[in-house]
Scaffold this motif. Sequence first.
Motif, mmCIF file in Angstrom:
data_model
loop_
_atom_site.group_PDB
_atom_site.id
_atom_site.type_symbol
_atom_site.label_atom_id
_atom_site.label_comp_id
_atom_site.label_asym_id
_atom_site.label_seq_id
_atom_site.Cartn_x
_atom_site.Cartn_y
_atom_site.Cartn_z
ATOM 1 N N LEU A 109 0.945 -1.158 0.083
ATOM 2 C CA LEU A 109 -0.105 0.009 -0.031
ATOM 3 C C LEU A 109 1.043 1.249 0.208
ATOM 4 O O LEU A 109 1.627 1.352 0.838
ATOM 5 C CB LEU A 109 -0.931 -0.064 1.457
ATOM 6 N N VAL A 110 0.457 2.111 -0.934
ATOM 7 C CA VAL A 110 1.520 3.455 -0.988
ATOM 8 C C VAL A 110 0.578 4.713 -1.082
ATOM 9 O O VAL A 110 -0.532 4.657 -1.668
ATOM 10 C CB VAL A 110 2.430 3.302 -2.215
ATOM 11 N N PRO A 154 1.317 -5.270 4.709
ATOM 12 C CA PRO A 154 -0.006 -5.817 5.417
ATOM 13 C C PRO A 154 0.308 -6.294 6.698
ATOM 14 O O PRO A 154 -0.633 -6.475 7.562
ATOM 15 C CB PRO A 154 -0.583 -6.944 4.441
ATOM 16 N N ASP A 155 1.428 -6.947 7.026
ATOM 17 C CA ASP A 155 1.919 -7.229 8.471
ATOM 18 C C ASP A 155 2.867 -6.536 9.215
ATOM 19 O O ASP A 155 3.474 -6.786 10.108
ATOM 20 C CB ASP A 155 2.664 -8.939 8.138
ATOM 21 N N ALA A 156 2.521 -5.138 8.934
ATOM 22 C CA ALA A 156 3.478 -4.197 9.585
ATOM 23 C C ALA A 156 3.386 -4.328 10.939
ATOM 24 O O ALA A 156 4.120 -3.946 11.981
ATOM 25 C CB ALA A 156 3.183 -2.723 9.229
ATOM 26 N N THR A 169 9.978 12.302 -0.094
ATOM 27 C CA THR A 169 10.526 11.252 0.274
ATOM 28 C C THR A 169 9.705 9.879 0.258
ATOM 29 O O THR A 169 8.571 10.002 0.090
ATOM 30 C CB THR A 169 10.819 11.295 1.832
ATOM 31 N N ALA A 170 10.158 8.720 0.560
ATOM 32 C CA ALA A 170 9.277 7.573 0.696
ATOM 33 C C ALA A 170 9.937 6.823 1.823
ATOM 34 O O ALA A 170 10.855 6.376 2.131
ATOM 35 C CB ALA A 170 9.669 6.804 -0.549
ATOM 36 N N VAL A 171 8.762 6.726 2.667
ATOM 37 C CA VAL A 171 9.137 6.219 4.304
ATOM 38 C C VAL A 171 8.165 4.778 4.325
ATOM 39 O O VAL A 171 7.035 4.744 4.033
ATOM 40 C CB VAL A 171 8.709 7.101 5.253
ATOM 41 N N VAL A 172 9.095 3.839 4.859
ATOM 42 C CA VAL A 172 8.213 2.391 5.142
ATOM 43 C C VAL A 172 7.682 2.822 6.580
ATOM 44 O O VAL A 172 8.468 2.910 7.574
ATOM 45 C CB VAL A 172 9.195 1.509 4.943
ATOM 46 N N TYR A 173 6.353 2.175 6.634
ATOM 47 C CA TYR A 173 5.808 2.370 8.009
ATOM 48 C C TYR A 173 6.540 1.337 9.020
ATOM 49 O O TYR A 173 6.944 0.154 8.763
ATOM 50 C CB TYR A 173 4.347 2.279 7.984
ATOM 51 N N ASP A 204 -6.988 0.747 9.226
ATOM 52 C CA ASP A 204 -5.623 0.821 9.989
ATOM 53 C C ASP A 204 -4.619 0.949 8.938
ATOM 54 O O ASP A 204 -3.650 1.752 9.081
ATOM 55 C CB ASP A 204 -5.709 -0.501 10.606
ATOM 56 N N LEU A 205 -4.423 0.064 7.731
ATOM 57 C CA LEU A 205 -3.317 0.283 6.750
ATOM 58 C C LEU A 205 -3.152 1.735 6.346
ATOM 59 O O LEU A 205 -2.163 2.380 5.997
ATOM 60 C CB LEU A 205 -3.524 -0.837 5.742
#
Length: 776
Positions: free
Chosen positions: A386-387, A479-481, A509-513, A490-491
Amino acid sequence: MTERGAGQGRSGLVAITHYRPWLYLSAVVTALAMINALALWGVDVAERGEAVLRSATGLGVVICGIVVGWQMSGKARWWRLLYAAATALWLLGQVLWWTDSAGTGDVVAVAPAAVVYLLLPAFALTAVVLLVRSGGSVIGPGGLLRTPPVTSLLDGVVAGVAFLILVALGGFGTGSGGSLPRTGQPGVELAFALAELVVVAAVVVVAMVYDPDRPYRTNYLLLAGGLVMMASSDRLIAYVRSVDSEGGRFWAGLGLIVGPLTIALAMLEQKPRTAEDGRPNWEFDWARLVLPFVGFLGVAMLFAYHVVSGRSLSPLVACVTVPMVSLVALRQVIAMRAQRLLTERLYRAQSGLAYQVHHDALTGLPNRLLFALRLDEAMVHGNFVLVFVDLDDFKEVNDRFGHAAGDELLRAVGERLRHYVGEKDTLARIGGDEFAILIEGESEQLDAVADRLQRALRNPFPVQGSSVRVRASMGLVRPDAYGGPQTSDDLLRQADISMYAGKRLGKDTAVVYQPLTGVRADFPTALRNAQGGVPAGFHLVYQPVVQLPEGKLVAVEALARWNAPNGMHVSPDTFVVASEAAGMGAVLDGMVLELACTEVAAAGLDVDIHVNVGAPRLGNADFERRVQRTLQRHAIEPSRLVLEITETVPIVDLADAAAQIARLNALGVRVALDDFGAGYNSLTSLHALPVQIVKLHRTLASFADPVRDLALYRSVIDLCAELGFVVIAEGIESRAQVDTVQAAGCHFAQGHLFGRPTSITELSHYRAPELAGGSN
């Protein structure tokens, strides 16, 4: 002021007050007429009783016409007075004939009586024309679409042919002194019968095209029904005398007693259905369904009696019957074809509506609702990324080039991103300058996904002759963050948190949760610390819900507000979503319900109370019991409470939700589907949930193109009407919008035009805005 408005202002109270007594009196007189028709005390007594009843009902029409008509103005007055005069002439003719014939019916009318009778069709038809014109156009929006003109014309022709058959069976009245005009001259009798035929055919045609939403329709149906009954009864008397059926002449003459009673009721101002319970009248139009076949059925029954009694049909009657049956068959073929075309149009409109509900109007991309549905489907297998994409400094583009250029840029960004996602992926515009992308099958390659999307936006975009470079901050989520159960909401929230974390790092920027990047929500903590009370800074405001067109206050919607301890105003969407995520949604909804009931009861407002509840409350037995206890504690009728299902979280199990709503309905509580046209509410929810009210979201129409907006609102409102829902249009801010939703058939509205959210104390002194006099 229109003629109708003037008439209602002067006579509405009198007419409505006296309507029910007249109805009861009419029932009593009808019963007496039927008893008299049995001739239990002999024919002579029955004849005298019939004469008395005819005179009394005719006199009642005269009285009603004069008393009610005198309080009206314009055409609404004159059609009543004109028909009162016609009835007075009819009574005069009856008196002259009875005086001359001693009631035997064996003597033709004297010349004055014959002249009086010959004037009746002209007076009656003129009164009908004035009644129709007093209400303006009889055809409302969509009237000709529901009832095609050819079908209406055929209905009138069938009614006329059926009446002609009745006239022919009675020998055109030439051999009877019991039917009008009793001149004994065949030519005059035939001309009068044809005049009656014209009146019957005309009133049926007008009845078929008279739209149910237009003024005075009930008055017209009553007047038309009375005229048809009197004309038919007049011809039936001629028929029973022609076949020497003395026992049936009193029954045949019932229409000359019941018909005037019906016309007397038509003289009264009929009380609208909306005045009783505040809800619009969306009942099936039985008049249009039944009227085309009444004459056909009556002729069939008369044929059966005629043949069973051993009499033969004349060649003229037999010949006329064939085209009547053919016309009825042709009418059905045309009506079925029109119905098919209407169904096809409705299907296309619903398909278009479904597309608009699920797609963004500016870019044509899926919107938040459709994206959430796709995300729910993807979460079943869990192999996706998901972006969340937010354009940096987009406001500068609007400030520099204008909003039209900003819209052009958003369309170009959407088109560019579309080429960088796969066929199975979903690109959606969530709102403003925010996009969301669901990429299937790449859950382990987040860096590659981010790099591909950033490269897609590096090339400049042409905007109004200039070159604009776009930067975007992105938040990416697996999905399993969390490592635990999650919902699509939530996502999306996690992706949003990551995106804003990236903006704080310097944009583009691009940040991964990561769970540590989440910021603790303050409101759930304040809610817990309140221990069942109201947190500091929390309060309710109320927005009025009004009935159109008068703007009468019928309900208030309770809206939650919270100011954090540091003085910052926190958006309701923020703290509501945070409460749901923290498992405190039920506590919040229960607190709002308790506070709303307390404040409305204390203010003494006798209006409905709308309270928003989250979808997870459906199926929660504890919440159901809390609703019941709250209403009992504050002595509030359950029918005054409307629970609005909000769209912060989708309804997962529609069957369980429907069962819970049914239990709430059993308590007397009504349920509304909120924000229809946005969020998670969809056509599926309309079909599956037994709600009573649908609230149309403010974004359902753009209000930029009145024709398209009216078509869209009409499609949704007609669909809701067919399903039996009351519709409330939200976001109404101008009189032009009021005109649009009213023309589409909506009778209730909410928005800043009628009042901004305010305290319950200020609403206690609510005054309806002036809605007449055009639009702005």
